[in-house]
Design a protein around this motif. Structure first.
Motif, PDB file in Angstrom:
ATOM      1  N   PHE A  83      23.975  37.977  72.717  1.00  0.00           N
ATOM      2  CA  PHE A  83      24.587  36.966  71.845  1.00  0.00           C
ATOM      3  C   PHE A  83      24.399  35.557  72.409  1.00  0.00           C
ATOM      4  N   ASN A 116      33.516  33.675  71.459  1.00  0.00           N
ATOM      5  CA  ASN A 116      33.774  34.739  72.431  1.00  0.00           C
ATOM      6  C   ASN A 116      33.003  35.957  71.919  1.00  0.00           C
ATOM      7  N   GLU A 128      32.715  36.229  60.962  1.00  0.00           N
ATOM      8  CA  GLU A 128      32.871  37.580  61.527  1.00  0.00           C
ATOM      9  C   GLU A 128      32.099  38.562  60.651  1.00  0.00           C
ATOM     10  N   LEU A 129      31.456  39.548  61.277  1.00  0.00           N
ATOM     11  CA  LEU A 129      30.649  40.512  60.528  1.00  0.00           C
ATOM     12  C   LEU A 129      31.418  41.782  60.152  1.00  0.00           C
ATOM     13  N   CYS A 182      31.938  34.965  65.802  1.00  0.00           N
ATOM     14  CA  CYS A 182      32.487  36.245  66.278  1.00  0.00           C
ATOM     15  C   CYS A 182      34.011  36.143  66.330  1.00  0.00           C
ATOM     16  N   ALA A 183      34.609  35.782  65.203  1.00  0.00           N
ATOM     17  CA  ALA A 183      36.019  35.369  65.178  1.00  0.00           C
ATOM     18  C   ALA A 183      37.020  36.507  65.386  1.00  0.00           C
ATOM     19  N   GLY A 184      36.656  37.756  65.106  1.00  0.00           N
ATOM     20  CA  GLY A 184      37.552  38.899  65.353  1.00  0.00           C
ATOM     21  C   GLY A 184      38.887  38.750  64.644  1.00  0.00           C
ATOM     22  N   ASP A 195      26.634  37.509  59.429  1.00  0.00           N
ATOM     23  CA  ASP A 195      26.044  37.901  60.707  1.00  0.00           C
ATOM     24  C   ASP A 195      25.646  36.644  61.495  1.00  0.00           C
ATOM     25  N   VAL A 196      26.253  36.423  62.643  1.00  0.00           N
ATOM     26  CA  VAL A 196      25.958  35.203  63.412  1.00  0.00           C
ATOM     27  C   VAL A 196      24.586  35.271  64.093  1.00  0.00           C
ATOM     28  N   CYS A 251      42.132  34.798  66.569  1.00  0.00           N
ATOM     29  CA  CYS A 251      43.078  34.188  67.520  1.00  0.00           C
ATOM     30  C   CYS A 251      42.628  32.796  67.962  1.00  0.00           C
ATOM     31  N   MET A 301      31.565  47.435  68.649  1.00  0.00           N
ATOM     32  CA  MET A 301      30.903  46.246  68.078  1.00  0.00           C
ATOM     33  C   MET A 301      31.489  44.947  68.644  1.00  0.00           C
ATOM     34  N   ALA A 302      32.720  45.009  69.122  1.00  0.00           N
ATOM     35  CA  ALA A 302      33.360  43.813  69.694  1.00  0.00           C
ATOM     36  C   ALA A 302      33.076  43.677  71.182  1.00  0.00           C
TER      37      ALA A 302
HETATM   38  C1  LIG Z   1      34.619  39.881  71.907  1.00  0.00           C
HETATM   39  S1  LIG Z   1      35.101  39.998  70.217  1.00  0.00           S
HETATM   40  C2  LIG Z   1      35.940  38.446  70.063  1.00  0.00           C
HETATM   41  C3  LIG Z   1      36.975  38.406  68.992  1.00  0.00           C
HETATM   42  C4  LIG Z   1      37.862  37.139  69.028  1.00  0.00           C
HETATM   43  N1  LIG Z   1      37.065  35.940  68.897  1.00  0.00           N
HETATM   44  C5  LIG Z   1      38.664  37.091  70.309  1.00  0.00           C
HETATM   45  O1  LIG Z   1      38.395  36.217  71.131  1.00  0.00           O
HETATM   46  O2  LIG Z   1      39.581  37.920  70.476  1.00  0.00           O
HETATM   47  C6  LIG Z   1      33.575  39.773  69.391  1.00  0.00           C
HETATM   48  C7  LIG Z   1      33.633  39.834  67.867  1.00  0.00           C
HETATM   49  O3  LIG Z   1      32.287  39.651  67.375  1.00  0.00           O
HETATM   50  C8  LIG Z   1      32.125  40.431  66.201  1.00  0.00           C
HETATM   51  N2  LIG Z   1      30.667  40.603  65.969  1.00  0.00           N
HETATM   52  C9  LIG Z   1      29.813  41.467  66.587  1.00  0.00           C
HETATM   53  N3  LIG Z   1      28.558  41.294  66.135  1.00  0.00           N
HETATM   54  C10 LIG Z   1      28.613  40.280  65.231  1.00  0.00           C
HETATM   55  C11 LIG Z   1      27.638  39.621  64.433  1.00  0.00           C
HETATM   56  N4  LIG Z   1      26.330  39.974  64.503  1.00  0.00           N
HETATM   57  N5  LIG Z   1      28.015  38.622  63.612  1.00  0.00           N
HETATM   58  C12 LIG Z   1      29.331  38.260  63.542  1.00  0.00           C
HETATM   59  N6  LIG Z   1      30.314  38.839  64.275  1.00  0.00           N
HETATM   60  C13 LIG Z   1      29.956  39.839  65.113  1.00  0.00           C
HETATM   61  C14 LIG Z   1      32.863  41.706  66.515  1.00  0.00           C
HETATM   62  O4  LIG Z   1      33.161  42.443  65.364  1.00  0.00           O
HETATM   63  C15 LIG Z   1      34.106  41.129  67.244  1.00  0.00           C
HETATM   64  O5  LIG Z   1      35.126  40.876  66.323  1.00  0.00           O
END
Ligand SMILES: C[S@@+](CC[C@H](N)C(=O)[O-])C[C@H]1O[C@@H](n2cnc3c(N)ncnc32)[C@H](O)[C@@H]1O
Length: 279
Positions: A215, A182, A137-138, A114-116, A163-164, A119, A204-205
């Protein structure tokens, strides 16, 4: 237009914001592309600068996060590009990076789920240039920021658009030293009470299922087999999720589980160590 007049106008537009003077100055620095120290001593500014500053201040007054307006925010001393579709890095998440850097070794194989914006990966890569990090990241919108932010670390970090929560993604990885994550962790109720500014960020985040734990449950179960015996999983959590996430890790065979507080003394990070040799 005189710079002090512009400052007054911006302060007035942003008067409802707690740090209005600070925010006005950030907007001027962004538009003039100069530090406050430089523009403060400038007598005149162009009409173009004036108009752009006022436009940004109005958007800010309507609730748009300052970070989206200026397209960049600092995390762990690194400038991170942000905008619509990607979560703004939070200072609380620096605690997760502190913990990860303490628990790992310079040549570790690490996965950032879930790298977003990237950061977390960027902060680890900067401090452990000889590690190997895979950032997963998805969201296609977030991936574009991830690519930009991790370009300076391209010798350390690999990016995967996947997709994680899919078992097949996890099955591609074995013998990993550390998983950092995260994830989205807000509950359905949290989502209906979001602050005006957070509503600009992608759901989604944010949304982690009805109880906010989707998650944690899925990742602990699916990804444990990718870890080496003694490898660590490190989750950021919402400040009321400590016990639930500790339980989820224990139920999945993790040992040495522990919660670490952030600088505001909130429960923020939960860790666990894999006790089983899967491969
Ligand atoms: C809380 S944010 C964290 C982003 C970054 N790691 C940070 O700490 O700022 C969660 C991230 O998970 C991604 N996400 C949501 N569902 C996902 C999935 N099934 N597989 C991969 N990434 C996913 C979102 O798009 C978002 O970028």
């Amino acid at each position: 237009m005189v710079i002090q007049k512009l400052r007054k106008k911006l302060n007035n537009i942003l008067k409802e914001k707690e740090d209005f003077a600070f925010e006005s100055d950030i907007i001027i620095s962004h538009v003039t592309k100069q530090s406050k120290h430089s523009w403060l001593f400038q007598k005149e500014i162009s009409d173009q600068v004036f108009i752009e500053c006022i436009e940004l201040a109005k958007k800010r007054a309507d609730g748009m996060p300052l970070q989206y307006l200026i397209s960049e925010w600092e995390f762990y001393g690194i400038p991170i590009k942000v905008g619509k579709g990607v979560l703004i890095p939070r200072p609380d998440t620096e605690t997760l990076v502190d913990v990860a850097l303490k628990l790992t070794n310079p040549h570790a194989k690490i996965i950032d789920l879930c790298a977003g914006s990237g950061c977390i990966s960027a902060a680890i890569a900067k401090n452990l240039p000889n590690s190997h990090i895979t950032s997963i990241e998805l969201s296609t919108q977030a991936i574009s920021y991830l690519k930009k932010n991790l370009l300076p670390f391209k010798n350390t970090v690999e990016i995967l658009n996947d997709d994680v929560l899919n078992k097949k993604t996890a099955e591609k990885f074995q013998n990993i030293d550390m998983i950092v994550c995260n994830p989205p962790y807000l509950t359905l109720e949290d989502m209906s009470n979001l602050q005006k500014e957070v509503k600009f960020e992608p759901s989604m985040a944010l949304y982690g299922g009805i109880d906010g734990l989707l998650f944690y449950k899925q990742i602990s179960n699916i990804w444990k087999k990718s870890l080496k015996k003694d490898g660590w999983i490190i989750f950021e959590i919402g400040c009321s999720q400590k016990q639930d996430v500790l339980n989820i890790l224990s139920q999945n065979g993790f040992i040495n589980t522990k919660c670490i507080k952030d600088l505001s003394n909130n429960d923020r990070v939960v860790i666990g160590q894999n006790s089983i040799k899967y491969s």
